[in-house]
Write an enzyme that holds these catalytic residues in place. Sequence first.
Site, mmCIF file in Angstrom:
data_model
loop_
_atom_site.group_PDB
_atom_site.id
_atom_site.type_symbol
_atom_site.label_atom_id
_atom_site.label_comp_id
_atom_site.label_asym_id
_atom_site.label_seq_id
_atom_site.Cartn_x
_atom_site.Cartn_y
_atom_site.Cartn_z
ATOM 1 N N SER A 1 -9.871 -0.299 7.169
ATOM 2 C CA SER A 1 -9.342 -0.227 5.804
ATOM 3 C C SER A 1 -8.671 -1.475 5.257
ATOM 4 C CB SER A 1 -8.346 0.912 5.694
ATOM 5 O OG SER A 1 -9.037 2.097 5.485
ATOM 6 N N LYS B 1 0.836 -1.212 0.000
ATOM 7 C CA LYS B 1 0.000 0.000 0.000
ATOM 8 C C LYS B 1 0.865 1.253 0.000
ATOM 9 C CE LYS B 1 -3.821 2.085 2.666
ATOM 10 N NZ LYS B 1 -4.701 1.918 3.836
ATOM 11 N N SER C 1 -9.679 2.079 2.918
ATOM 12 C CA SER C 1 -8.799 2.793 2.028
ATOM 13 C C SER C 1 -7.821 1.896 1.271
ATOM 14 C CB SER C 1 -8.005 3.825 2.827
ATOM 15 O OG SER C 1 -7.193 3.178 3.789
HETATM 16 N N1 GLN Z 1 -12.972 4.517 6.490
HETATM 17 C C1 GLN Z 1 -12.248 4.880 7.673
HETATM 18 C C2 GLN Z 1 -11.771 6.306 7.577
HETATM 19 O O1 GLN Z 1 -11.994 6.918 6.573
HETATM 20 C C3 GLN Z 1 -11.108 3.940 7.931
HETATM 21 C C4 GLN Z 1 -9.883 4.257 7.192
HETATM 22 C C5 GLN Z 1 -8.726 3.376 7.553
HETATM 23 O O2 GLN Z 1 -8.890 2.355 8.212
HETATM 24 N N2 GLN Z 1 -7.558 3.786 7.149
HETATM 25 O O3 GLN Z 1 -11.197 6.836 8.501
#
Ligand code: GLN
Length: 482
Positions: A175, A76, A151
């Site tokens: 995410s 990532k 994400s």
């Molecule tokens: N969707 C969540 C956010 O926008 C989680 C994101 C993540 O785990 N990096 O914060």
Amino acid sequence: MALPLFADCRRALFERQTSCTEVAQLALDVIRAKNPALNAFTYVDAASVHRSAEAIDDALAQGSELPLAGLVLGVKNVLSTLDWPVTCASRILQGYCPPFEATSVKRLRAAGALLIGRTNCDEFAMGSTTESSAEGPTLNPWNGEYVPGGSSGGSAAAVAAGMCHAALGTDTGGSVRQPAAFCGILGLKPTYGLVSRYGLIAYASSFDCVGPLARNAEVASLILSQMAGTDSNDATCVDHAVDHKRGLEEGSIFGLRIGLPREYYDQGLNSEVRQIIERTAKNLESMGAKLVPMSMPHTAYGVAAYYILAAAEASSNLSRYDGVKYGLRLEGKGTSIDSMYTRTRSRGFGFEVKRRIMLGTYVLSAGYYDAYYGKGQRVRSLIRQDFDEAWERVDILLTPVTPSAGARIGEWGQDPLQMYLSDVYTVTANLAGVPGLSVPVGKTSEELPVGVQLLGPPFSEHKLLGIGKAMMESIGNTYQVQ
Ligand code: GLN
């Protein structure tokens, strides 16, 4: 067209029917064929991939026992790697090449994993769709009208499409688990502190976890056991040995007490998803598990607490991007340093990131600190307490990963609140620091994958993986995008 499974590549490698260089070429071919449509990878440097593959082949020829040789891994775009730029899918880090490597990545590389490229994500890992990337959205490989989740959507799409065997993601509020569910693969968020955060570019430091996304539990487990463990560069990282083999054998379902917390099955849950989860629970019961209806009373406050605390931490973490030290620098009008800061940050950050910096700055401001940040911390303690009490009654919890099976491209862009609310079942694990695994267990009538979430006490990830493996075997899950 897809890469064969890791076990098959590894067998062929050790029977000398193939070389790592050949596996690398195959992966690059699949990426070349599939990536233009999906945008799962945003950086692939074939020359550096070949150099790494040759080094692995040399090491094998000299008799090294590399436990991950044959594994093709996506990384990532928030994890620092030597050789490649890392941008967090943000304009503000354009051109930044880290002078060091994340501990997680370094350990996997040392174990023989072949790093194939950088996978796309939401800018600074803030989002649930991979649409907020400065490098364009990634599409869901099952249906290009849908998001792959986020994400870590690039990581999930790359694995599901067979472009790599596994990929690293990061999970701050879901995410890893949520994109894994949307793309029909496994995604593991480890216990907070089990895997070093060194070299992971921070979003919200008390929540961030590095975790694997893979097509089967064996690969996820192998990766975890190589990454985990104490690191002098991360003071929050604990010394906890992970036994890959023993753990997977712990997945016996007979006699397992599985909690079904009613707050995770409220009216917001899509009916098709509910049916699939209930079928999975029944299936586990028929395999000898005991289903225990129960309550986790503070669940409903999780999203609010998460978005206050994570935004607060993000506003502090992201203050370092000022045009002086890393990446983008845009001179402002005139010569003052303030105008340089302002122009760089205004142009460098995208909309969602700015929204969170503003929210985080607000909840930390002197007059509101206790009303928001302080209260968020107290809610976090209550949620952790819910989990502590749960482990006195059950071994694991079974819940949905998300309220729906996905979102169309653009659907959540107009309505950030709807997107935030979709994190309701995943953020609690990050608030409490416990491990969570997303397991693909079915598909909707529209052929979109659906996952279930297994949550367990701290350091129970191998038990979760063992159970996930048994569940996937029992339904004969061999999902693969063609
Ligand atoms: N969707 C969540 C956010 O926008 C989680 C994101 C993540 O785990 N990096 O914060």
